[in-house]
Each structure stands twice: as C-alpha cells, then as structure tokens.
Design an enzyme around this catalytic site. Structure first.
Site, mmCIF file in Angstrom:
data_model
loop_
_atom_site.group_PDB
_atom_site.id
_atom_site.type_symbol
_atom_site.label_atom_id
_atom_site.label_comp_id
_atom_site.label_asym_id
_atom_site.label_seq_id
_atom_site.Cartn_x
_atom_site.Cartn_y
_atom_site.Cartn_z
ATOM 1 N N ASP A 175 -10.852 2.867 4.574
ATOM 2 C CA ASP A 175 -11.303 1.616 4.643
ATOM 3 C C ASP A 175 -12.954 1.444 4.406
ATOM 4 O O ASP A 175 -13.368 0.263 4.000
ATOM 5 C CB ASP A 175 -10.867 0.894 5.998
ATOM 6 C CG ASP A 175 -9.322 0.464 5.696
ATOM 7 O OD1 ASP A 175 -9.115 0.192 4.754
ATOM 8 O OD2 ASP A 175 -8.774 0.417 6.800
ATOM 9 N N GLN A 185 -4.869 -1.651 9.809
ATOM 10 C CA GLN A 185 -4.494 -2.616 8.960
ATOM 11 C C GLN A 185 -4.951 -3.837 9.950
ATOM 12 O O GLN A 185 -4.464 -3.964 11.054
ATOM 13 C CB GLN A 185 -2.930 -2.841 8.797
ATOM 14 C CG GLN A 185 -2.630 -4.307 8.134
ATOM 15 C CD GLN A 185 -3.045 -4.269 6.648
ATOM 16 O OE1 GLN A 185 -3.184 -3.471 5.922
ATOM 17 N NE2 GLN A 185 -3.387 -5.528 6.356
ATOM 18 N N LYS A 200 0.888 -1.156 0.061
ATOM 19 C CA LYS A 200 0.056 0.027 -0.155
ATOM 20 C C LYS A 200 0.782 1.164 0.046
ATOM 21 O O LYS A 200 0.638 2.166 -0.677
ATOM 22 C CB LYS A 200 -1.067 0.067 1.159
ATOM 23 C CG LYS A 200 -2.167 -1.052 1.091
ATOM 24 C CD LYS A 200 -2.874 -1.445 2.456
ATOM 25 C CE LYS A 200 -3.666 -2.502 2.154
ATOM 26 N NZ LYS A 200 -4.315 -2.975 3.548
#
Ligand code: NAD
Length: 292
Positions: free
Chosen positions: A119, A96, A53
């Site tokens: 997200d 994460q 990422k």
C-alpha cells in the site's frame, strides 16, 4: 474531449503483469507471488473492494489470501502482522482501511515490513517517496493517476496541478509525486482542502484538477478553465431509482457540465478505481522480486 479510461489502461497493465508472471513461473521460480489482505470489519464497501482486489490477483496469476478478523485491541492485529512479516510465502500485506476506531492506525501501518508494504503507507516508504526514491512502494491511487496521465500523454511538467483533498492516501502523496524533479513530474502543485476559502479561484487557475474529496458536485463547470484536464478520484454511493440496485456511484465532479469544457476527464466509475487495483498488482510483483 478525451475520456481517460482507467479500465482500458488497467487491463493493459494487468495483461503485462500476467505475461511477465507466466514467463517467470515457467522458469525456475518456485511459487507465484502472494498477497494477503487483512479485513477487520464487515463493512460492505470494504468487503467489495477486497473482493475486487482478490479477483484481479487471480486474473494475473497472483495468489491471494483474505484474513478476516475482528481485533478487540491493536495488539491482536500487530501480532497477526508480525506472523505475516515472518512468513516467507507472503510477499505483500494489504491492510484494508478503514480500521475499527479502537485500533491504532499508525501503529498498525508501521508494523508492516516495509518490504511487504504494497500500500506504500509505512513511514519508510513515505519518506522514500518524499525523497523521490524509485525503490519505494508508492501508494496505489496516486501512482495509478500518474500512470493514467502518462498513458494518455498528458505531461504535467511545467503545468499547474490543483489537488483538492489532502489525505495521506491520495492528496498528499500525489502532490509529493507530481512535484518531484523527475520525468513525468515537475508540476507546480497547489493542494486545497476543507479550510480553503477560495476553491473556485484556485481551480480556475489549474491546468489539471484532481479532486479527491468524496463530495458529489463539488467541482462544477464554473470552477474549471476551458481545456483543463480533470481527474475525479471521489467515489460516493447515491440513490438512483433508475438502477436495479437502487443506487449508483458518482465522483466529485459535475461530469455532465464539466466534460463539455475540458480537454480530458476521467469517468466515475471506470477512471481512477481500476488504476488503483492495477497498481496494487504492480506493487505486489515488486515485493515478490524483493523476496525471491
Ligand atoms: P478523506 O476523507 O481522507 O479526505 C478528504 C479530503 O477532502 C480532506 O483532505 C478534506 O480536507 C478535503 N475536503 C473535504 N471537504 C472539502 C471541501 N469542501 N473543499 C475542499 N476540500 C475538502 O478522503 P480520501 O480517503 O482521500 O478519499 C477521498 C475520496 O476519494 C473518497 O470519495 C474516496 O472514496 C475516494 N477514493 C477513491 C479511490 C479510488 O481508487 N478511486 C481511492 C481512494 C479514495
């Protein structure tokens, strides 16, 4: 058979973002977008995903920061999120997953400012997605699947889509997105899960199968209607003596046999994975525009 190549589409999306940012930043924009990733474990898979990422951010001109921490209790992580929420130089916050077991996942996801929730896991964004609000941050994996299907002109409208797996990050949001009364949606959706007893029968009735389980060879050729479209979200590391590393990544689908029967299929790796990262970049750009 058409290969739904997520790498090609993700590269195109990334190039567009890169172009848009170089245009924006040559004007009055004082700084590039900034994404902060919170990494709470030293699990190699999580480290690998965060690295990918960060690399993708760098490629398109998004600055990124990784904060690696080892929270002893949920409160520690909540305080860190509070400080990132207040920091005007931070546009997007990525947590994460998975978090350590002693950390309260739902408290953590709810603490992220919904305007920085790249997200798309905050209940406000989940609710907006449920209502079909285009202002929501949509979760990256289902959004990536939708964009991939659109790119290859696979119209799910009026089609029967079977989604195998009902997680909060893939199966459920994808079902919600594809059933909306909106362009590129209007599918009839069935969601199967570990308690579904007649998976083969349900899959055989599908025009499009999306498998998001994490079990190699769960979807076999005798479960797929000829000419169907298959999207394989699963990623499992399996031993392989023929590779240098001694392992390889496989999806949920028996690719060799199923690809003989379908009209289109995603590979693993190189299908949904790159699309997920490209959508994270898109969401970060969206959060950047919200904050300027
Ligand atoms: P999860 O473990 O949260 O959910 C798995 C789902 O599969 C559950 O809903 C469960 O009910 C269902 N399931 C389990 N066994 C089943 C069976 N025999 N038949 C039908 N359904 C069954 O997983 P997740 O986080 O949604 O991830 C699923 C897979 O997708 C994993 O392999 C993960 O690594 C992968 N993944 C890939 C990406 C990507 O970008 N490519 C993103 C997210 C997840």
């Amino acid at each position: 058979m058409k290969l739904l190549d997520g790498k090609i589409v993700a590269d195109l999306v990334q190039k567009e973002i890169q172009k848009e940012l170089s245009r924006e930043l040559s004007g009055m924009q004082p700084r590039p977008p900034c994404l902060v990733a919170l990494l709470t474990t030293d699990d190699p898979a999580s480290l690998h995903y965060v690295k990918r990422k960060v690399h993708a951010c760098h490629e398109v001109g998004i600055t990124s920061r990784v904060i690696q921490c080892n929270p002893k209790e949920t409160k520690e992580l909540l305080e860190l999120i509070d400080s990132l929420n207040e920091d005007v130089s931070v546009d997007g916050i990525l947590i994460q997953l998975p978090l350590p077991l002693h950390v309260n996942l739902s408290q953590v996801l709810q603490r992220v400012d919904p305007r920085k929730d790249v997200d798309g896991f905050h209940p406000i964004n989940v609710g907006k997605m449920f209502l079909g609000d285009p202002d929501a941050f949509y979760p990256c994996t289902p959004l990536g699947i939708k964009v991939l299907l659109e790119y290859y002109k696979i119209d799910v409208s009026t089609k029967h889509v079977v989604i195998v797996g009902r997680s909060n990050i893939v199966g459920k949001p994808l079902a919600c997105m594809l059933m909306q009364n909106a362009p590129g949606c209007n599918a009839t959706v069935t969601v199967a899960h570990r308690h579904t007893t007649n998976l083969q029968e349900i899959c055989l009735a599908a025009d499009v199968i999306v498998s998001a389980v994490g079990k190699p060879n769960l979807i076999t050729a005798d479960m797929v209607k000829p000419g169907a479209v298959v999207v394989d979200v699963g990623i499992t590391k399996v031993a392989d003596a023929n590779t240098k590393s001694g392992f390889k990544l496989v999806g949920d689908v028996d690719y060799r046999a199923v690809s003989q029967k379908v009209s289109a299929i995603t590979p693993v790796p190189g299908g949904v994975g790159p699309m997920t990262i490209a959508m994270l970049l898109k969401n970060t750009l969206k959060s950047f525009y919200l904050h300027r």
